[in-house]
Design an enzyme around this catalytic site. Structure first.
Site, PDB file in Angstrom:
ATOM      1  N   GLY A 225      67.583  21.651  41.840  1.00 27.77           N
ATOM      2  CA  GLY A 225      67.421  23.007  41.311  1.00 27.77           C
ATOM      3  C   GLY A 225      68.746  23.652  40.971  1.00 27.77           C
ATOM      4  O   GLY A 225      69.810  23.029  41.044  1.00 27.77           O
ATOM      5  N   PHE A 226      68.657  24.915  40.612  1.00 20.69           N
ATOM      6  CA  PHE A 226      69.836  25.674  40.193  1.00 20.69           C
ATOM      7  C   PHE A 226      70.865  25.729  41.325  1.00 20.69           C
ATOM      8  O   PHE A 226      71.992  25.204  41.199  1.00 20.69           O
ATOM      9  CB  PHE A 226      69.376  27.071  39.750  1.00 20.69           C
TER      10      PHE A 226
ATOM     11  N   GLY B 186      63.173  22.374  39.447  1.00 23.38           N
ATOM     12  CA  GLY B 186      64.390  21.560  39.411  1.00 23.38           C
ATOM     13  C   GLY B 186      64.338  20.550  38.276  1.00 23.38           C
ATOM     14  O   GLY B 186      63.266  20.243  37.759  1.00 23.38           O
TER      15      GLY B 186
ATOM     16  N   ASP C 201      57.653  16.244  47.533  1.00 21.49           N
ATOM     17  CA  ASP C 201      57.273  17.645  47.697  1.00 21.49           C
ATOM     18  C   ASP C 201      57.326  17.968  49.193  1.00 21.49           C
ATOM     19  O   ASP C 201      56.648  17.300  49.990  1.00 21.49           O
ATOM     20  CB  ASP C 201      55.847  17.836  47.150  1.00 21.49           C
TER      21      ASP C 201
ATOM     22  N   ASN D  96      57.696  21.326  58.075  1.00 26.27           N
ATOM     23  CA  ASN D  96      58.074  19.913  57.956  1.00 26.27           C
ATOM     24  C   ASN D  96      59.568  19.711  58.167  1.00 26.27           C
ATOM     25  O   ASN D  96      59.997  18.770  58.848  1.00 26.27           O
ATOM     26  CB  ASN D  96      57.658  19.359  56.589  1.00 26.27           C
TER      27      ASN D  96
ATOM     28  N   TYR E 248      55.969  35.127  47.894  1.00 24.69           N
ATOM     29  CA  TYR E 248      57.367  34.751  48.123  1.00 24.69           C
ATOM     30  C   TYR E 248      57.953  35.515  49.312  1.00 24.69           C
ATOM     31  O   TYR E 248      58.500  34.913  50.239  1.00 24.69           O
ATOM     32  CB  TYR E 248      58.171  35.031  46.856  1.00 24.69           C
TER      33      TYR E 248
ATOM     34  N   THR F  67      71.438  35.816  42.362  1.00 28.19           N
ATOM     35  CA  THR F  67      72.479  34.828  42.060  1.00 28.19           C
ATOM     36  C   THR F  67      72.304  34.338  40.629  1.00 28.19           C
ATOM     37  O   THR F  67      71.178  34.220  40.155  1.00 28.19           O
ATOM     38  CB  THR F  67      72.363  33.641  43.037  1.00 28.19           C
TER      39      THR F  67
ATOM     40  N   ARG G 175      64.340  35.490  35.081  1.00 26.96           N
ATOM     41  CA  ARG G 175      65.056  36.559  35.770  1.00 26.96           C
ATOM     42  C   ARG G 175      65.996  37.264  34.812  1.00 26.96           C
ATOM     43  O   ARG G 175      66.261  36.809  33.714  1.00 26.96           O
ATOM     44  CB  ARG G 175      65.802  36.013  36.986  1.00 26.96           C
TER      45      ARG G 175
HETATM   46  N1  UDP Z   1      64.222  42.713  34.591  1.00 30.02           N
HETATM   47  C1  UDP Z   1      64.287  43.317  33.350  1.00 30.02           C
HETATM   48  N2  UDP Z   1      64.140  42.546  32.241  1.00 30.02           N
HETATM   49  C2  UDP Z   1      63.933  41.209  32.286  1.00 30.02           C
HETATM   50  C3  UDP Z   1      63.857  40.577  33.555  1.00 30.02           C
HETATM   51  C4  UDP Z   1      64.004  41.362  34.688  1.00 30.02           C
HETATM   52  O1  UDP Z   1      64.489  44.516  33.252  1.00 30.02           O
HETATM   53  O2  UDP Z   1      63.809  40.583  31.219  1.00 30.02           O
HETATM   54  C5  UDP Z   1      64.419  43.547  35.779  1.00 30.02           C
HETATM   55  C6  UDP Z   1      63.352  43.396  36.849  1.00 30.02           C
HETATM   56  O3  UDP Z   1      62.266  44.277  36.609  1.00 30.02           O
HETATM   57  C7  UDP Z   1      64.130  43.771  38.104  1.00 30.02           C
HETATM   58  C8  UDP Z   1      65.544  43.288  37.803  1.00 30.02           C
HETATM   59  O4  UDP Z   1      65.623  43.132  36.400  1.00 30.02           O
HETATM   60  O5  UDP Z   1      64.187  45.165  38.278  1.00 30.02           O
HETATM   61  C9  UDP Z   1      65.850  41.953  38.453  1.00 30.02           C
HETATM   62  O6  UDP Z   1      64.777  41.091  38.199  1.00 30.02           O
HETATM   63  P1  UDP Z   1      64.843  39.535  38.466  1.00 30.02           P
HETATM   64  O7  UDP Z   1      63.530  38.985  38.036  1.00 30.02           O
HETATM   65  O8  UDP Z   1      66.079  38.979  37.882  1.00 30.02           O
HETATM   66  O9  UDP Z   1      65.020  39.353  40.032  1.00 30.02           O
HETATM   67  P2  UDP Z   1      64.432  40.111  41.315  1.00 30.02           P
HETATM   68  O10 UDP Z   1      65.646  40.705  41.920  1.00 30.02           O
HETATM   69  O11 UDP Z   1      63.458  41.173  40.894  1.00 30.02           O
HETATM   70  O12 UDP Z   1      63.807  39.045  42.097  1.00 30.02           O
END
Ligand code: UDP
Length: 344
Positions: A37-38, A63, A83, A124, A170, A200, A211
């Site tokens: 993965g990343f 990944g 897995d 596990n 999660y 990150t 993200r």
């Molecule tokens: N976000 C956004 N535009 C995008 C993707 C995410 O405005 O295209 C916002 C999301 O609503 C959150 C923040 O950016 O407030 C961080 O989101 P991300 O999914 O990166 O990670 P999180 O910290 O929420 O797990």
């Protein structure tokens, strides 16, 4: 045996980055779940260069082999398609347990699987650690703080999580994973480390990670609208992946078994972040647009990292801008590669 004319010769001319030599005493056998993965693949790189023996486990949900292909065939490296929801047997000294989808669209895609990965998968790995007396490090998350009512977040804060919201698979998965770690430590004397990882970014993030960093960079590179979810006043604090990897290794090799935040306290609103990224992509004509806000989106997030400084002498080193420039170059190359149909 196989007749000669049927044996297919393997390419033998692969060259590897040179790794440090270690004798038996200091060389560790290390299992990394989520190793393709990343984050896992950057951890593989660092530990391989440092001369350890690595077994990387991945089910390839998020990944990719490409992330670790430069080590395939190296005598110190083994890539295993597995897995963690299923038991795994191996003899190792250390386990970095990173396996889990971590971006909201990935972990929400199959919430039941996310919960299984973080509960059964962690059981596990703890069972394995118990049997072989390995130290196990859990990649936990700032998401255990939920939509926090304390700011910045110290490890002593218990969090504010919606058990029935879209993020619960999660958040609660990682919370029970932490509880499992502590229970195995108390009851079975397993040596544990708990890293609460904050946002990150860096090269090898999945193109479809979803993200904010990868979305904004890809949008800026393609002159598409940069999509802010909600009004953009929510905040995040971003660390570069090499800082995280240094923190994970420092924590593993400490003897500190309480949770430790690993993150960069430099905090920005998502609105600011959109402008920062667009300005770092020269010539981008992307407009910045607001879309519907996401349910249970944490409104502010910044790590209190005093514990990391005191207990493992770690603090982030990479400036956000420097990390972003490297990440932009990575995605630029990925987009070009995809245009050529995935060829290098
Ligand atoms: N976000 C956004 N535009 C995008 C993707 C995410 O405005 O295209 C916002 C999301 O609503 C959150 C923040 O950016 O407030 C961080 O989101 P991300 O999914 O990166 O990670 P999180 O910290 O929420 O797990």
């Amino acid at each position: 045996g196989i007749p000669d004319e049927m044996a297919v010769p393997l390419p033998t001319t692969k060259s590897f980055p040179s790794v440090r030599y270690r004798n038996e005493e200091t060389r560790k056998r290390v299992l990394i779940t989520g190793g393709a993965g990343f984050v896992g693949s950057h951890l593989v790189d660092k530990l391989m260069l440092d001369g350890h023996e690595i077994i990387a486990l991945d089910n390839y949900f998020t990944g990719r082999k490409k992330n670790i292909e430069h080590w395939i065939g190296h005598p110190n490296f083994e890539m295993v398609h597995h897995d963690v929801v299923n038991p795994y047997f191996v003899e190792v000294d250390q386990i970095y347990h990173l396996a889990s989808p971590a971006s909201p669209p990935h972990y929400m895609y199959n919430p039941v699987k996310t919960i299984k990965t973080n509960t059964l998968g962690t059981i596990n790995m703890l069972g394995l650690a118990k049997r072989v007396k390995a130290t196990v490090l859990l990649a936990s998350t700032s998401e255990v703080y939920g939509d926090p009512e304390v700011h910045p977040q110290p490890e002593t804060y218990w969090g504010h999580v919606n058990t029935i919201g879209p993020r619960a698979c999660y958040d609660e998965g990682k919370r029970v994973a932490e509880s499992l770690m502590v229970a195995y430590n108390k009851q079975e004397n397993v040596k544990i480390r708990i890293a609460r990882i904050f946002n990150t970014f860096g090269p090898r993030m999945h193109m479809n990670d979803g993200r904010v960093v990868s979305n904004f960079i890809i949008q800026a590179l393609q002159d598409k609208p940069i999509t802010i979810y909600g009004n953009g006043t929510q905040t995040r604090s971003f660390q570069y992946v090499t800082d995280l990897v240094d923190g994970l290794i420092a924590l593993m090799n400490s003897n500190y078994s309480l949770p430790v935040n690993i993150g960069n306290p430099e905090e920005h609103t998502i609105g600011e972040f959109a402008t920062i990224i667009r300005d770092l992509v020269p010539g981008s004509t992307s407009e910045i647009v607001n879309q519907e806000s996401q349910q249970d989106d944490p409104q502010q997030r910044r790590p209190d990292i005093r514990r990391a400084a005191e207990q493992i002498q770690w603090r982030p080193q990479v400036l956000m801008k420097d990390g972003l420039l490297k990440t932009i170059e990575y995605f630029r190359a990925e987009i070009d590669r995809n245009k050529r149909g995935g060829k290098p």
